[in-house]
Enzyme design. Structure first.
Site, PDB file in Angstrom:
ATOM      1  N   MET A 100       0.829  -1.194   0.000  1.00 17.57           N
ATOM      2  CA  MET A 100       0.000   0.000   0.000  1.00 17.57           C
ATOM      3  C   MET A 100       0.862   1.241   0.000  1.00 17.57           C
ATOM      4  O   MET A 100       1.705   1.414   0.899  1.00 17.57           O
ATOM      5  CB  MET A 100      -0.898   0.007   1.242  1.00 17.57           C
ATOM      6  CG  MET A 100      -2.123  -0.864   1.093  1.00 17.57           C
ATOM      7  SD  MET A 100      -3.050  -0.980   2.628  1.00 17.57           S
ATOM      8  CE  MET A 100      -3.737   0.642   2.771  1.00 17.57           C
ATOM      9  N   ALA A 101       0.652   2.096  -1.000  1.00 14.31           N
ATOM     10  CA  ALA A 101       1.446   3.313  -1.116  1.00 14.31           C
ATOM     11  C   ALA A 101       1.353   4.119   0.177  1.00 14.31           C
ATOM     12  O   ALA A 101       0.268   4.342   0.704  1.00 14.31           O
ATOM     13  CB  ALA A 101       0.933   4.143  -2.289  1.00 14.31           C
TER      14      ALA A 101
ATOM     15  N   GLN B   9       5.893  -4.578  -6.138  1.00 17.41           N
ATOM     16  CA  GLN B   9       4.821  -4.169  -7.057  1.00 17.41           C
ATOM     17  C   GLN B   9       5.272  -2.993  -7.922  1.00 17.41           C
ATOM     18  O   GLN B   9       5.801  -2.009  -7.418  1.00 17.41           O
ATOM     19  CB  GLN B   9       3.551  -3.777  -6.299  1.00 17.41           C
ATOM     20  CG  GLN B   9       2.386  -3.625  -7.281  1.00 17.41           C
ATOM     21  CD  GLN B   9       1.113  -3.148  -6.627  1.00 17.41           C
ATOM     22  OE1 GLN B   9       1.054  -2.039  -6.125  1.00 17.41           O
ATOM     23  NE2 GLN B   9       0.088  -3.982  -6.644  1.00 17.41           N
TER      24      GLN B   9
ATOM     25  N   CYS C  37      -4.923   0.351  -9.244  1.00 12.55           N
ATOM     26  CA  CYS C  37      -4.921   1.685  -8.628  1.00 12.55           C
ATOM     27  C   CYS C  37      -5.911   2.615  -9.343  1.00 12.55           C
ATOM     28  O   CYS C  37      -5.839   2.808 -10.553  1.00 12.55           O
ATOM     29  CB  CYS C  37      -3.522   2.276  -8.650  1.00 12.55           C
ATOM     30  SG  CYS C  37      -3.469   3.856  -7.783  1.00 12.55           S
TER      31      CYS C  37
ATOM     32  N   LYS D   9      -2.424  -7.595  -9.859  1.00 17.63           N
ATOM     33  CA  LYS D   9      -3.539  -7.179  -8.984  1.00 17.63           C
ATOM     34  C   LYS D   9      -4.520  -6.377  -9.821  1.00 17.63           C
ATOM     35  O   LYS D   9      -4.133  -5.404 -10.468  1.00 17.63           O
ATOM     36  CB  LYS D   9      -2.973  -6.330  -7.847  1.00 17.63           C
ATOM     37  CG  LYS D   9      -3.991  -5.534  -7.075  1.00 17.63           C
ATOM     38  CD  LYS D   9      -4.102  -6.005  -5.637  1.00 17.63           C
ATOM     39  CE  LYS D   9      -5.113  -5.223  -4.836  1.00 17.63           C
ATOM     40  NZ  LYS D   9      -4.664  -3.914  -4.442  1.00 17.63           N
TER      41      LYS D   9
ATOM     42  N   ASN E 102      -9.404  -9.936  -2.077  1.00 14.23           N
ATOM     43  CA  ASN E 102      -9.037  -8.711  -1.349  1.00 14.23           C
ATOM     44  C   ASN E 102     -10.281  -7.827  -1.212  1.00 14.23           C
ATOM     45  O   ASN E 102     -11.134  -7.817  -2.099  1.00 14.23           O
ATOM     46  CB  ASN E 102      -7.915  -7.993  -2.112  1.00 14.23           C
ATOM     47  CG  ASN E 102      -7.627  -6.589  -1.600  1.00 14.23           C
ATOM     48  OD1 ASN E 102      -7.699  -5.630  -2.366  1.00 14.23           O
ATOM     49  ND2 ASN E 102      -7.300  -6.463  -0.338  1.00 14.23           N
TER      50      ASN E 102
ATOM     51  N   ASP F  54     -12.100  -5.399   2.255  1.00 11.49           N
ATOM     52  CA  ASP F  54     -12.952  -5.336   3.449  1.00 11.49           C
ATOM     53  C   ASP F  54     -12.699  -6.452   4.459  1.00 11.49           C
ATOM     54  O   ASP F  54     -13.601  -6.787   5.231  1.00 11.49           O
ATOM     55  CB  ASP F  54     -14.448  -5.325   3.063  1.00 11.49           C
ATOM     56  CG  ASP F  54     -14.792  -4.131   2.183  1.00 11.49           C
ATOM     57  OD1 ASP F  54     -14.008  -3.172   2.149  1.00 11.49           O
ATOM     58  OD2 ASP F  54     -15.846  -4.180   1.519  1.00 11.49           O
TER      59      ASP F  54
HETATM   60  C1  LIG Z   1      -3.695   4.504   1.139  1.00 16.61           C
HETATM   61  C2  LIG Z   1      -3.821   3.327   0.220  1.00 16.61           C
HETATM   62  C3  LIG Z   1      -2.770   2.995  -0.598  1.00 16.61           C
HETATM   63  C4  LIG Z   1      -2.873   1.889  -1.456  1.00 16.61           C
HETATM   64  N1  LIG Z   1      -1.811   1.570  -2.241  1.00 16.61           N
HETATM   65  C5  LIG Z   1      -1.879   0.472  -3.018  1.00 16.61           C
HETATM   66  C6  LIG Z   1      -0.757   0.063  -3.809  1.00 16.61           C
HETATM   67  O1  LIG Z   1       0.302   0.711  -3.830  1.00 16.61           O
HETATM   68  N2  LIG Z   1      -0.892  -1.062  -4.553  1.00 16.61           N
HETATM   69  C7  LIG Z   1      -2.046  -1.810  -4.561  1.00 16.61           C
HETATM   70  O2  LIG Z   1      -2.104  -2.838  -5.239  1.00 16.61           O
HETATM   71  N3  LIG Z   1      -3.102  -1.444  -3.839  1.00 16.61           N
HETATM   72  C8  LIG Z   1      -3.045  -0.335  -3.078  1.00 16.61           C
HETATM   73  N4  LIG Z   1      -4.128   0.024  -2.329  1.00 16.61           N
HETATM   74  C9  LIG Z   1      -5.347  -0.804  -2.376  1.00 16.61           C
HETATM   75  C10 LIG Z   1      -5.289  -1.907  -1.333  1.00 16.61           C
HETATM   76  O3  LIG Z   1      -4.208  -2.770  -1.580  1.00 16.61           O
HETATM   77  C11 LIG Z   1      -6.565  -2.744  -1.319  1.00 16.61           C
HETATM   78  O4  LIG Z   1      -6.767  -3.279  -2.603  1.00 16.61           O
HETATM   79  C12 LIG Z   1      -7.800  -1.949  -0.934  1.00 16.61           C
HETATM   80  O5  LIG Z   1      -7.531  -1.061   0.120  1.00 16.61           O
HETATM   81  C13 LIG Z   1      -8.947  -2.903  -0.519  1.00 16.61           C
HETATM   82  O6  LIG Z   1      -8.518  -3.808   0.453  1.00 16.61           O
HETATM   83  P1  LIG Z   1      -8.754  -3.559   2.041  1.00 16.61           P
HETATM   84  O7  LIG Z   1     -10.237  -3.433   2.231  1.00 16.61           O
HETATM   85  O8  LIG Z   1      -8.185  -4.789   2.702  1.00 16.61           O
HETATM   86  O9  LIG Z   1      -8.047  -2.292   2.388  1.00 16.61           O
HETATM   87  C14 LIG Z   1      -4.057   1.130  -1.483  1.00 16.61           C
HETATM   88  C15 LIG Z   1      -5.122   1.473  -0.656  1.00 16.61           C
HETATM   89  C16 LIG Z   1      -5.016   2.556   0.185  1.00 16.61           C
HETATM   90  C17 LIG Z   1      -6.194   2.906   1.069  1.00 16.61           C
END
Ligand SMILES: Cc1cc2nc3c(=O)[nH]c(=O)nc-3n(C[C@H](O)[C@H](O)[C@H](O)COP(=O)(O)O)c2cc1C
Length: 324
Positions: A1-2, A54, A85, A124, A185, A187
């Protein structure tokens, strides 16, 4: 996650039992140009056992070149292509989820990446590129035919961003449609959510994003669940302080620019305290720290107070950082 899955976060998650982590996404173009900040993001830690790198981009040759360089210089578990993204800055360049608009190009890109790599290539995706288009099955087939080793789906469209509920039915349909492993992936905030996702979708693995921010204990709870132990143990306040301090320590030790560790880590640290009664005040105190020393002193004082008699009803009694 960025902005989050940097070295300290990944190391902590591994220590708590995460099976695998993925780096923050990095630009293939910046990587090929050897941009110093990008190279810093590619730094792995000896404690990391399973970690994917990634990358994002949209040019097959550039992405293949990035994969080749990674496979020659670093030994991650896999290289993952970001096709999920939704952020404008990324999709404007045709990267991220915008790539899903053109499944033929998806095939071309992923084939080029697979061809040059001695590492597994994964991808992804989202439900679709937005504007009413939902084409995850078609994109999934393109990825499989290109030779990718696994696919992760976050079942929301690009235009949905992070709104509404992730549509787990799409994870199940993708799993039924493909032969390669499908990782679900979206929630998953608790072990109960993870069990429900596995049962409802038959997915081969779970990827957790927001639920693990400031909460590496979630991986420990999953590990306990999988070995049949009780998994409902939540960390107490003092454990949270302790791990926040360890997180900061890791940031100071791992960063190429250790004197600015406090700046990088402040955003992650506040997440450890979101259940605290005096969260707002803690956040503003952490954000007010202007040096590593100030942040260190603040955490030490908070940890010390958390072990003492604190009246949580009245809020957290700690002096402003300037008076420490
Ligand atoms: C702040 C933020 C940064 C994220 N950065 C990335 C990223 O760099 N690469 C990626 O594949 N997904 C990124 N995501 C998406 C998450 O990996 C994930 O797909 C999304 O939040 C849903 O999953 P969750 O409900 O478990 O958070 C990011 C999400 C957030 C909120």
């Amino acid at each position: 996650m960025a902005g989050y899955s940097d070295v300290p976060t990944r190391v902590l998650n591994h220590r708590f039992g995460a099976g695998m982590s993925v780096t923050e996404m990095v630009s293939a173009s910046a990587l090929v140009k050897s941009d110093p900040k990008t190279l810093e993001r590619l730094q792995l830690h000896p404690e990391e056992k399973e970690v994917g790198i990634q990358i994002f981009g949209s040019e097959p040759i550039l992405l293949a070149e990035a994969v080749y360089r990674i496979s020659q210089t670093i030994s991650p578990t896999c290289v993952d292509l970001n096709m999920g993204c939704p952020v404008k800055k990324i999709s404007r360049g045709g990267h991220g989820a915008a790539l899903m608009r053109d499944p033929e190009k998806v095939y071309e890109i992923l084939s080029a990446m697979v061809k040059v790599s001695n590492l597994p290539i994964t991808v992804k995706i989202r439900s679709g590129p937005g504007d009413g288009q939902v084409n995850y099955l078609e994109v999934g087939v393109a990825a499989q035919e290109a030779g990718v080793s696994a696919i992760t789906i976050h079942p929301r469209t690009r235009s949905q961003g992070f709104e509404g509920k992730a549509n787990w039915g799409e994870i199940a349909r993708l799993k039924n449609h493909l032969k390669i492993p499908v990782i679900g992936n979206g929630d998953v905030q608790s072990v109960e959510d993870g069990i429900a996702m596995m049962e409802e979708t038959g997915c081969d693995g779970i990827m957790i994003g927001r639920g693990a921010v400031g909460n590496p204990w979630l991986f420990e709870q999953f590990a306990n669940y999988f070995r049949g132990a009780s998994f409902d143990q939540e960390p107490g306040f003092s454990e949270r302080w302790e791990i926040a301090r360890v997180h900061f320590e890791l940031e100071s030790n791992c960063s190429r620019n250790p004197e600015r560790a406090f700046l990088r880590v402040r955003k992650s640290l506040v997440e450890y305290f979101c259940d605290f009664p005096d969260f707002e005040r803690i956040v503003s105190m952490i954000r007010s720290a202007k040096t590593n020393e100030e942040l260190k002193a603040l955490l030490a004082k908070m940890e010390c107070d958390s072990k003492g008699a604190i009246d949580w009803e009245k809020g957290f009694q700690v002096m402003p950082v300037t008076e420490l």
